[in-house]
Design an enzyme around this catalytic site. Sequence first.
Site, PDB file in Angstrom:
ATOM      1  N   ARG A 186       0.858  -1.175   0.000  1.00  0.00           N
ATOM      2  CA  ARG A 186       0.000   0.000   0.000  1.00  0.00           C
ATOM      3  C   ARG A 186       0.900   1.232   0.000  1.00  0.00           C
ATOM      4  O   ARG A 186       2.109   1.132   0.051  1.00  0.00           O
ATOM      5  CB  ARG A 186      -0.956   0.000   1.193  1.00  0.00           C
TER       6      ARG A 186
ATOM      7  N   ARG B 156      -7.982  -0.174  -6.308  1.00  0.00           N
ATOM      8  CA  ARG B 156      -8.240   0.914  -5.340  1.00  0.00           C
ATOM      9  C   ARG B 156      -8.370   2.232  -6.110  1.00  0.00           C
ATOM     10  O   ARG B 156      -7.569   2.509  -6.997  1.00  0.00           O
ATOM     11  CB  ARG B 156      -7.113   0.991  -4.298  1.00  0.00           C
TER      12      ARG B 156
ATOM     13  N   GLN C 127      -1.334   2.113  10.140  1.00  0.00           N
ATOM     14  CA  GLN C 127      -0.083   2.241   9.373  1.00  0.00           C
ATOM     15  C   GLN C 127       0.962   3.010  10.191  1.00  0.00           C
ATOM     16  O   GLN C 127       2.153   2.772  10.076  1.00  0.00           O
ATOM     17  CB  GLN C 127      -0.327   2.990   8.052  1.00  0.00           C
TER      18      GLN C 127
ATOM     19  N   ASP D 200      -2.177  10.968  -1.697  1.00  0.00           N
ATOM     20  CA  ASP D 200      -2.633   9.956  -2.642  1.00  0.00           C
ATOM     21  C   ASP D 200      -3.086  10.583  -3.958  1.00  0.00           C
ATOM     22  O   ASP D 200      -3.066   9.930  -4.995  1.00  0.00           O
ATOM     23  CB  ASP D 200      -3.759   9.134  -2.010  1.00  0.00           C
TER      24      ASP D 200
HETATM   25  O1  MRU Z   1      -4.415   3.055   2.550  1.00  0.00           O
HETATM   26  P1  MRU Z   1      -2.963   3.295   2.336  1.00  0.00           P
HETATM   27  O2  MRU Z   1      -2.088   2.704   3.392  1.00  0.00           O
HETATM   28  O3  MRU Z   1      -2.508   2.927   0.958  1.00  0.00           O
HETATM   29  O4  MRU Z   1      -2.804   4.902   2.455  1.00  0.00           O
HETATM   30  C1  MRU Z   1      -1.527   5.435   2.265  1.00  0.00           C
HETATM   31  C2  MRU Z   1      -1.474   6.891   2.494  1.00  0.00           C
HETATM   32  O5  MRU Z   1      -2.442   7.584   2.723  1.00  0.00           O
HETATM   33  C3  MRU Z   1      -0.112   7.530   2.298  1.00  0.00           C
HETATM   34  O6  MRU Z   1       0.055   8.611   3.157  1.00  0.00           O
HETATM   35  C4  MRU Z   1       0.004   8.004   0.859  1.00  0.00           C
HETATM   36  O7  MRU Z   1      -0.309   6.951   0.004  1.00  0.00           O
HETATM   37  C5  MRU Z   1       1.369   8.524   0.543  1.00  0.00           C
HETATM   38  S1  MRU Z   1       2.508   7.254   0.499  1.00  0.00           S
HETATM   39  C6  MRU Z   1       3.939   7.999   0.105  1.00  0.00           C
END
Ligand code: MRU
Length: 358
Positions: free
Chosen positions: A47, A90, A199, A240
């Site tokens: 992720r 996603r 996370q 994202d």
């Molecule tokens: O759901 P996730 O773990 O994929 O979300 C990740 C995030 O929101 C991160 O902060 C984002 O992808 C930046 S990663 C460099």
Amino acid sequence: MKVAKPIEWTSGGVVMLDQLRLPGEEVYHTYTDYHQVAEAIRTMVIRGAPAIGVAAAMGVAIGVEGSKARTLDELREEFPGICTVLGDTRPTAVDLFWALERMKRKFEQLAAANAPLDAIRRAMVEEARMIHAEKRATDEAMGHFGAQLLPASGQVMTQCNAGALATAGIGSALGVIRVAIEEGHKLSVFVPETRPYLQGARLTTWELHEGGVPLTLITDNMVGHFMKKGKVNAVVVGADRIAANGDTANKIGTYQIAVLAHEHNVPFYVAAPVSTFDLSIPSGEQIPIEERSSEEVTHIRGVRIAPDVDAAHPAFDVTPARLISAIVCERGVARAPYNESLRRLADSSQTSALGSSA
Ligand code: MRU
């Protein structure tokens, strides 16, 4: 500083570090089929926006490499389906679609030249590996631009995990913190746990701890308390998807951190590569927000923590540009008005380390 490797292309398949099992176990899976790679993205074995992009590119490459097609026409027939399966995993992280578009352009270029199938297979693998290899250089350039924004000493807050696990480089937000410390800044990090997927508690603490970076883990509802006590000198988060006006989607909970930072005059920075810019959409209103299963809220690692009730789980939120002090990418630092500065950086080629504050 030790850097985690979330994904690797090998002759035996795409190898991924299972981020669902961290920090307790370092388990690697080898995927030989693009459906498996898609499932790994959907279930968050891998992720983080840039890392999802790398995985999607490798998924396309392994799909083309493993295709039974005997002619270019047969492969042309099959190729869109491979991209659709990976694209349907996603919706929010735009790096996924950036990587698919780049692989599609490469495929079209080769097909238009009527290249032999073996040459196409090799070239698609090469393109995916190049996308991966670029991540390190991108993160390091971003790190140098971002480090200049951080205090010489103090406490920095982040959200979720925007480290090497999330970018397949050295990290975006965590890359900025890493480079700042390597350049002599005396920093420690506040790490919000980042429910529901934790996370922060599981991945960011692991990366920083492994890297010898001082940190304090907090629960998400402690952010206001530490801001109000003046314990936070800056915030740096990943992204994202960034709209043309600078509105930024990131892990759920980022918006409230930005509001509190604004309330307490704490600078709030976003670190994200150009592949996370989506200048085709005017504002954050158009960013698709992933809704994930409510079970990810009512359970922690399979253990029910709430009775059988309705639970919401928007996986991301949007921070309006007015709350963002600057956006750092590998080509420089953008400041408001973002419509101009993001466009300028997106259109510019790689600039020198000292150069560009758009
Ligand atoms: O759901 P996730 O773990 O994929 O979300 C990740 C995030 O929101 C991160 O902060 C984002 O992808 C930046 S990663 C460099």
